[in-house]
Design a protein around this motif. Structure first.
Motif, PDB file in Angstrom:
ATOM      1  N   GLN A  19       0.849  -1.182   0.000  1.00  0.00           N
ATOM      2  CA  GLN A  19       0.000   0.000   0.000  1.00  0.00           C
ATOM      3  C   GLN A  19       0.893   1.243   0.000  1.00  0.00           C
ATOM      4  OE1 GLN A  19      -2.546  -0.519   3.447  1.00  0.00           O
ATOM      5  NE2 GLN A  19      -3.213  -2.527   2.700  1.00  0.00           N
ATOM      6  N   SER A  20       0.532   2.240  -0.795  1.00  0.00           N
ATOM      7  CA  SER A  20       1.366   3.445  -0.858  1.00  0.00           C
ATOM      8  C   SER A  20       0.945   4.430   0.230  1.00  0.00           C
ATOM      9  CB  SER A  20       1.233   4.102  -2.231  1.00  0.00           C
ATOM     10  OG  SER A  20      -0.060   4.627  -2.360  1.00  0.00           O
ATOM     11  N   THR A  22      -0.304   7.221  -0.155  1.00  0.00           N
ATOM     12  CA  THR A  22      -1.558   7.908  -0.490  1.00  0.00           C
ATOM     13  C   THR A  22      -2.782   7.017  -0.241  1.00  0.00           C
ATOM     14  OG1 THR A  22      -1.536   7.162  -2.783  1.00  0.00           O
ATOM     15  CG2 THR A  22      -0.418   9.243  -2.306  1.00  0.00           C
ATOM     16  N   PHE A  23      -2.544   5.746   0.053  1.00  0.00           N
ATOM     17  CA  PHE A  23      -3.666   4.835   0.291  1.00  0.00           C
ATOM     18  C   PHE A  23      -4.326   5.178   1.618  1.00  0.00           C
ATOM     19  CE2 PHE A  23      -5.333   0.890   2.173  1.00  0.00           C
ATOM     20  CZ  PHE A  23      -6.292   0.589   1.227  1.00  0.00           C
ATOM     21  N   GLU A  24      -5.656   5.361   1.590  1.00  0.00           N
ATOM     22  CA  GLU A  24      -6.338   5.896   2.772  1.00  0.00           C
ATOM     23  C   GLU A  24      -7.169   4.890   3.548  1.00  0.00           C
ATOM     24  OE1 GLU A  24      -8.402   9.259   1.250  1.00  0.00           O
ATOM     25  OE2 GLU A  24      -6.575  10.470   1.079  1.00  0.00           O
ATOM     26  N   GLU A  28     -11.116   3.648   0.699  1.00  0.00           N
ATOM     27  CA  GLU A  28     -10.431   3.499  -0.583  1.00  0.00           C
ATOM     28  C   GLU A  28     -10.617   2.075  -1.122  1.00  0.00           C
ATOM     29  OE1 GLU A  28      -8.069   6.372  -2.496  1.00  0.00           O
ATOM     30  OE2 GLU A  28      -6.776   5.767  -0.839  1.00  0.00           O
ATOM     31  N   ASP A  77      -1.555   2.108 -10.738  1.00  0.00           N
ATOM     32  CA  ASP A  77      -2.379   2.804  -9.741  1.00  0.00           C
ATOM     33  C   ASP A  77      -1.493   3.337  -8.626  1.00  0.00           C
ATOM     34  OD1 ASP A  77      -4.208   3.326  -7.530  1.00  0.00           O
ATOM     35  OD2 ASP A  77      -5.696   2.242  -8.721  1.00  0.00           O
ATOM     36  N   ARG A  79      -2.150   4.106  -5.695  1.00  0.00           N
ATOM     37  CA  ARG A  79      -2.533   3.703  -4.341  1.00  0.00           C
ATOM     38  C   ARG A  79      -1.712   2.526  -3.823  1.00  0.00           C
ATOM     39  NH1 ARG A  79      -8.856   4.117  -5.784  1.00  0.00           N
ATOM     40  NH2 ARG A  79      -7.978   3.419  -7.771  1.00  0.00           N
ATOM     41  N   HIS A  80      -0.896   1.953  -4.691  1.00  0.00           N
ATOM     42  CA  HIS A  80       0.030   0.917  -4.232  1.00  0.00           C
ATOM     43  C   HIS A  80       1.336   1.027  -5.001  1.00  0.00           C
ATOM     44  CE1 HIS A  80      -1.443  -2.377  -7.292  1.00  0.00           C
ATOM     45  NE2 HIS A  80      -1.363  -1.193  -7.841  1.00  0.00           N
TER      46      HIS A  80
END
Ligand code: FAD
Length: 156
Positions: A19-20, A22-24, A28, A77, A79-80
């Protein structure tokens, strides 16, 4: 039972990613699953997404082109990060044909999942063998199916 026809051209891809920043979290995941169901339904892709301790572990099944196109979109993506393919194979039948995509987070009560993690060892998807990744995802599938039966029947 899967609603899609079983053909020899079916393909399975399992990957893990982190998970990055920015991943909330849960909201999400809900958004990812909504987009996944919408898109995967169009191209007969099915699968399962495990979300746990900063990781994603996902299996995609479907026609080869559809699986590869979907995976190509997923890896871009933000987000990861650091997606790594763990297993690819041609398959005769789907193991994850019941959902165009669904997500599960491992809860404290998910003993079967923890057992499939090999004696509750630390969750390190990049260390998984192709066989252990598939075994874990099948265990998650089993829990998910039993939970859905509970929801449908109202049983505890
Ligand atoms: P929309 O969902 O409408 O989004 C439009 C664009 O905005 C896309 O480029 C999208 O990537 C981007 N976007 C939307 N929300 C955010 C956000 N919060 N942060 C950053 N960018 C955002 N898609 C599938 O189709 N099938 C799958 O099985 C699948 N699995 C996924 C698993 C993981 C772990 C992740 C992180 C994503 C997954 N996705 C999946 C989502 C995929 O990466 C694309 O976002 C999605 O396919 C784009 O769908 P869409 O074209 O309908 O765009």
């Amino acid at each position: 039972m899967s609603e899609y026809p079983q053909r020899r051209s079916l393909y399975r891809l399992i990957y893990a990613s982190r998970q990055s920043e920015t991943f909330e979290g849960e909201d999400e995941v809900t958004a990812i699953i909504a987009a996944s169901i919408r898109n995967n339904r169009e191209v007969a892709v099915t699968g399962l997404l495990l979300v746990h301790e900063g990781w994603f572990l996902q299996v995609l099944e479907g026609p080869y082109e559809a699986v590869m196109t979907t995976y190509g979109r997923i890896i871009n993506d933000p987000r990861h990060a650091d997606p790594r393919v763990i297993k690819t194979e041609q398959i005769d039948t789907r193991e994850f044909g019941d959902w165009n995509m669904c997500a599960r987070q491992i809860g404290a009560a998910d003993d079967a999942i923890l057992d499939a993690l090999d004696q509750r060892a630390a969750f390190e998807p990049f260390e998984f063998t192709p066989a252990s990744a598939l075994r874990l995802l099948k265990a998650v599938r089993g829990i998910q199916e039993r939970n859905e039966v509970k929801l449908l029947t109202g049983r505890r």
